[in-house]
Design a protein around this motif. Structure first.
Motif, PDB file in Angstrom:
ATOM      1  N   ARG A 122      74.014  37.213  22.850  1.00 58.98           N
ATOM      2  CA  ARG A 122      75.438  36.899  22.961  1.00 58.98           C
ATOM      3  C   ARG A 122      75.724  35.486  22.508  1.00 58.98           C
ATOM      4  O   ARG A 122      76.713  35.243  21.829  1.00 58.98           O
ATOM      5  CB  ARG A 122      75.904  36.969  24.418  1.00 58.98           C
ATOM      6  N   VAL A 123      74.891  34.540  22.971  1.00 60.02           N
ATOM      7  CA  VAL A 123      75.307  33.145  22.834  1.00 60.02           C
ATOM      8  C   VAL A 123      74.704  32.427  21.630  1.00 60.02           C
ATOM      9  O   VAL A 123      75.218  31.398  21.240  1.00 60.02           O
ATOM     10  CB  VAL A 123      75.032  32.332  24.116  1.00 60.02           C
ATOM     11  N   CYS A 124      73.635  32.966  21.051  1.00 61.94           N
ATOM     12  CA  CYS A 124      72.972  32.220  19.989  1.00 61.94           C
ATOM     13  C   CYS A 124      73.334  32.730  18.614  1.00 61.94           C
ATOM     14  O   CYS A 124      73.517  33.923  18.423  1.00 61.94           O
ATOM     15  CB  CYS A 124      71.458  32.299  20.161  1.00 61.94           C
ATOM     16  N   ASP A 125      73.406  31.820  17.647  1.00 62.94           N
ATOM     17  CA  ASP A 125      73.588  32.255  16.272  1.00 62.94           C
ATOM     18  C   ASP A 125      72.387  31.858  15.412  1.00 62.94           C
ATOM     19  O   ASP A 125      72.401  32.010  14.208  1.00 62.94           O
ATOM     20  CB  ASP A 125      74.889  31.722  15.673  1.00 62.94           C
TER      21      ASP A 125
ATOM     22  N   LEU B  42      82.624  42.650  25.555  1.00 62.32           N
ATOM     23  CA  LEU B  42      81.481  42.973  24.696  1.00 62.32           C
ATOM     24  C   LEU B  42      80.653  44.069  25.314  1.00 62.32           C
ATOM     25  O   LEU B  42      80.415  44.055  26.521  1.00 62.32           O
ATOM     26  CB  LEU B  42      80.569  41.754  24.537  1.00 62.32           C
TER      27      LEU B  42
ATOM     28  N   LYS C 114      83.771  33.606  13.158  1.00 65.21           N
ATOM     29  CA  LYS C 114      83.423  34.540  12.086  1.00 65.21           C
ATOM     30  C   LYS C 114      84.350  35.758  12.122  1.00 65.21           C
ATOM     31  O   LYS C 114      84.846  36.205  11.077  1.00 65.21           O
ATOM     32  CB  LYS C 114      81.967  34.965  12.248  1.00 65.21           C
TER      33      LYS C 114
ATOM     34  N   TYR D 282      80.404  40.071  16.536  1.00 65.65           N
ATOM     35  CA  TYR D 282      81.617  39.707  15.786  1.00 65.65           C
ATOM     36  C   TYR D 282      82.359  40.958  15.304  1.00 65.65           C
ATOM     37  O   TYR D 282      83.582  40.981  15.267  1.00 65.65           O
ATOM     38  CB  TYR D 282      81.288  38.746  14.630  1.00 65.65           C
TER      39      TYR D 282
ATOM     40  N   VAL E 187      84.109  35.526  27.644  1.00 66.06           N
ATOM     41  CA  VAL E 187      83.082  36.513  27.308  1.00 66.06           C
ATOM     42  C   VAL E 187      81.672  35.903  27.286  1.00 66.06           C
ATOM     43  O   VAL E 187      80.698  36.635  27.279  1.00 66.06           O
ATOM     44  CB  VAL E 187      83.400  37.168  25.943  1.00 66.06           C
TER      45      VAL E 187
ATOM     46  N   VAL F 265      74.110  27.222  18.049  1.00 64.84           N
ATOM     47  CA  VAL F 265      73.535  27.438  19.366  1.00 64.84           C
ATOM     48  C   VAL F 265      72.238  28.190  19.117  1.00 64.84           C
ATOM     49  O   VAL F 265      72.242  29.323  18.635  1.00 64.84           O
ATOM     50  CB  VAL F 265      74.467  28.248  20.278  1.00 64.84           C
TER      51      VAL F 265
ATOM     52  N   MET G 234      79.180  27.611  26.719  1.00 66.00           N
ATOM     53  CA  MET G 234      79.817  28.004  25.454  1.00 66.00           C
ATOM     54  C   MET G 234      81.170  27.333  25.297  1.00 66.00           C
ATOM     55  O   MET G 234      81.545  26.957  24.194  1.00 66.00           O
ATOM     56  CB  MET G 234      79.984  29.527  25.395  1.00 66.00           C
ATOM     57  N   SER G 235      81.942  27.172  26.394  1.00 68.66           N
ATOM     58  CA  SER G 235      83.230  26.530  26.180  1.00 68.66           C
ATOM     59  C   SER G 235      83.039  25.054  25.837  1.00 68.66           C
ATOM     60  O   SER G 235      83.797  24.521  25.035  1.00 68.66           O
ATOM     61  CB  SER G 235      84.223  26.742  27.331  1.00 68.66           C
TER      62      SER G 235
ATOM     63  N   VAL H 204      85.290  32.306  24.334  1.00 69.31           N
ATOM     64  CA  VAL H 204      83.909  32.006  24.741  1.00 69.31           C
ATOM     65  C   VAL H 204      83.826  31.740  26.244  1.00 69.31           C
ATOM     66  O   VAL H 204      82.844  32.092  26.891  1.00 69.31           O
ATOM     67  CB  VAL H 204      83.267  30.836  23.958  1.00 69.31           C
TER      68      VAL H 204
ATOM     69  N   ALA I 207      82.086  25.068  22.171  1.00 67.72           N
ATOM     70  CA  ALA I 207      83.234  25.413  21.319  1.00 67.72           C
ATOM     71  C   ALA I 207      84.153  24.214  21.155  1.00 67.72           C
ATOM     72  O   ALA I 207      84.676  23.952  20.081  1.00 67.72           O
ATOM     73  CB  ALA I 207      84.003  26.583  21.924  1.00 67.72           C
TER      74      ALA I 207
ATOM     75  N   GLN J 208      79.183  30.780  30.274  1.00 70.64           N
ATOM     76  CA  GLN J 208      80.599  30.566  29.954  1.00 70.64           C
ATOM     77  C   GLN J 208      80.892  29.065  29.869  1.00 70.64           C
ATOM     78  O   GLN J 208      81.542  28.604  28.931  1.00 70.64           O
ATOM     79  CB  GLN J 208      81.488  31.213  31.032  1.00 70.64           C
TER      80      GLN J 208
ATOM     81  N   VAL K  88      89.564  30.231  20.416  1.00 66.64           N
ATOM     82  CA  VAL K  88      88.105  30.379  20.432  1.00 66.64           C
ATOM     83  C   VAL K  88      87.565  29.960  21.796  1.00 66.64           C
ATOM     84  O   VAL K  88      86.723  30.618  22.395  1.00 66.64           O
ATOM     85  CB  VAL K  88      87.467  29.529  19.312  1.00 66.64           C
TER      86      VAL K  88
ATOM     87  N   ILE L  44      80.196  34.049  24.791  1.00 70.23           N
ATOM     88  CA  ILE L  44      79.520  34.274  23.515  1.00 70.23           C
ATOM     89  C   ILE L  44      79.599  33.017  22.671  1.00 70.23           C
ATOM     90  O   ILE L  44      80.329  32.089  22.983  1.00 70.23           O
ATOM     91  CB  ILE L  44      80.097  35.455  22.692  1.00 70.23           C
ATOM     92  N   ASN L  45      78.845  33.058  21.593  1.00 71.99           N
ATOM     93  CA  ASN L  45      78.763  31.931  20.678  1.00 71.99           C
ATOM     94  C   ASN L  45      80.119  31.684  19.996  1.00 71.99           C
ATOM     95  O   ASN L  45      80.728  32.619  19.492  1.00 71.99           O
ATOM     96  CB  ASN L  45      77.712  32.284  19.635  1.00 71.99           C
ATOM     97  N   PRO L  46      80.589  30.429  19.993  1.00 74.56           N
ATOM     98  CA  PRO L  46      81.870  30.139  19.335  1.00 74.56           C
ATOM     99  C   PRO L  46      81.888  30.535  17.856  1.00 74.56           C
ATOM    100  O   PRO L  46      82.930  30.971  17.346  1.00 74.56           O
ATOM    101  CB  PRO L  46      82.031  28.633  19.490  1.00 74.56           C
ATOM    102  N   ASN L  47      80.740  30.397  17.180  1.00 77.17           N
ATOM    103  CA  ASN L  47      80.707  30.771  15.757  1.00 77.17           C
ATOM    104  C   ASN L  47      80.945  32.260  15.540  1.00 77.17           C
ATOM    105  O   ASN L  47      81.447  32.676  14.502  1.00 77.17           O
ATOM    106  CB  ASN L  47      79.372  30.365  15.134  1.00 77.17           C
TER     107      ASN L  47
END
Lengths: 292, 135
Positions: A192-195, B6, B56, B15, B47, A32, A170-171, B44, A174, A167, B40, B49-52
């Protein structure tokens, strides 16, 4: 795993104005990705090049291994301000989507509309901003795209609607492992949402990479005033400011900074983004210190 | 089942916050061996947030030997961190003593920051002394 997006020297000019210059990136799939930068930095241009709405002036772009073209079933795109057709009902939008997209997931679309509590006979023009954004997201994900592109999807939403939108997004990510690229100014949301993060300032990519890696390699150093070039190799000074007696540096360094005359602090994502934005604004100004 | 949350302003990576919340729940006995962690997707969806990030955290907990994923079923707690029934039984009286102590600190005019500083410095001294004795 193939990259979701690969660009080489990608450039887009509108007449004499350069919207994106010499952008070389590869975005690995399954992430993401947050695309940040001030207004006019080229975020929308990069997204529109990625979904094939624009053609590059120079350079190359490959999306999921191919040259992007509009209408690709593998791409979902939610444009800025999440546009919908005001005179059409929610149900019309779903029919429209089913008609245009061979891979349309009718069950998914209907389940989402029900979960969101939207009335199918409601005209889209009468929906709230949050509901409209959710409808636009539903249309994009019911295509079951491999890559979802979102241009400032939450900018106009209130905090609750923003949270609900993220939400939902992200779901979906996922469940399906979809790659997502979204632009935003709201770094707190992106954190929160990005990696994976791309910082774009004044048409150029300033930094991009894995969020954890960016957080782990950027430090704020404070100490007695000195020339930042004495830091040694492997340390890139992102931002430097000096008073009479003190220097404050933001550096990118893979090795820990163990010089005891510096106090080293961790930075959060917002600090890092701001440092790169400031760097672009004041480039060259701090060079004066070298001559002392 | 526990629910994650969070704190965006804590400066702790998301994480790590999830890991801390699981460890905390294990320590307080809220999670026990065999309990299932939220999926997972549940995390997500709740909250945002990113699933990864969740993956992790769960991988890290697995590496620590605290949880074990079972394909198709979820992620399960394999070990508890609470020191058995005896240690859990000791929680309540210790908590009462600490509450009394906090009352006395407040009566002596210490504010929240004073109390926190005193607790942390005493805790640190105590741990160092112990470590010194062992070494």
């Amino acid at each position: 795993m193939t990259d979701a997006v690969t660009t080489t020297g990608l450039t887009k000019r509108y007449g004499r104005r350069t919207a994106l210059s010499d952008c070389t990136l590869n975005i690995p799939a399954g992430h993401v990705v947050g695309l940040v930068g001030p207004n006019g930095a080229g975020k929308s241009t990069l997204l529109q090049l990625t979904c094939g709405l624009l053609a590059p002036t120079e350079g190359r772009i490959e999306v999921l291994g191919h040259t992007p073209h509009t209408g690709s079933p593998r791409l979902g795109f939610v444009a800025q301000d999440t546009p919908v057709y005001g005179n059409l009902t929610v149900a019309d939008h779903l029919r429209f989507g089913a008609h245009l997209n061979p891979g349309w997931d009718k069950a998914l679309a209907q389940r989402r509309i029900a979960e969101l509590g939207l009335d199918p006979s409601q005209r889209a023009g009468k929906l709230s901003g949050g509901q409209r954004a959710q409808l636009a997201l539903t249309l994009a994900i019911a295509k079951r795209p491999e890559l979802l592109l979102l241009d400032e999807p939450v900018a106009a939403l209130d905090p609750l609607a923003r949270r609900e939108f993220l939400q939902g997004l992200m779901s979906y990510a996922a469940e399906n492992g979809t790659s997502v690229v979204m632009s935003s100014h709201l770094v707190a949301d992106l954190e929160r949402v990005c990696d994976y993060l791309i910082v774009l300032v004044a048409s150029r990519v300033r930094v991009h990479g894995d969020v954890d890696e960016l957080l782990g390699t950027h430090h704020r150093l404070t100490g007695p005033r000195r020339d930042p070039d004495t830091l040694g190799p492997g340390r890139e000074v992102v931002q430097a400011s000096h008073t009479d007696v003190q220097s404050t540096l933001v550096v990118r360094s893979t090795a820990p900074v163990d010089d005891p005359s510096w106090t080293s602090d961790r930075l959060d994502l917002e600090d890092i983004v701001l440092a790169y934005m400031a760097q672009a604004g004041t480039h060259g100004r701090d060079r004066v210190l070298e001559k002392r | 089942m526990i629910e994650f949350h969070l704190d965006a302003r804590s400066g702790v990576a998301p994480y790590l916050q999830l890991i801390q919340q699981v460890r905390h729940a294990l320590r307080l006995g809220m999670l026990k061996e065999g309990d299932r962690l939220p999926t997972v997707k549940d995390v997500v969806a709740r909250v945002a947030i990113n699933p990864n990030t969740v993956l992790k955290a769960y991988r890290e907990l697995e590496y620590e030997g605290l949880v074990q994923p079972r394909p198709g079923l979820g992620t399960f707690v394999t070990r508890t961190l609470a020191g058995g029934d005896e240690a859990i039984a000791a929680h309540e009286p210790l908590r009462r003593e600490l509450t009394d102590w906090l009352g006395r600190a407040r009566a002596a005019g210490l504010d929240d920051e004073d109390v926190e500083a005193l607790l942390i410095s005493t805790f640190r001294e105590f741990s160092e002394e112990r470590a010194g004795r062992r070494g």
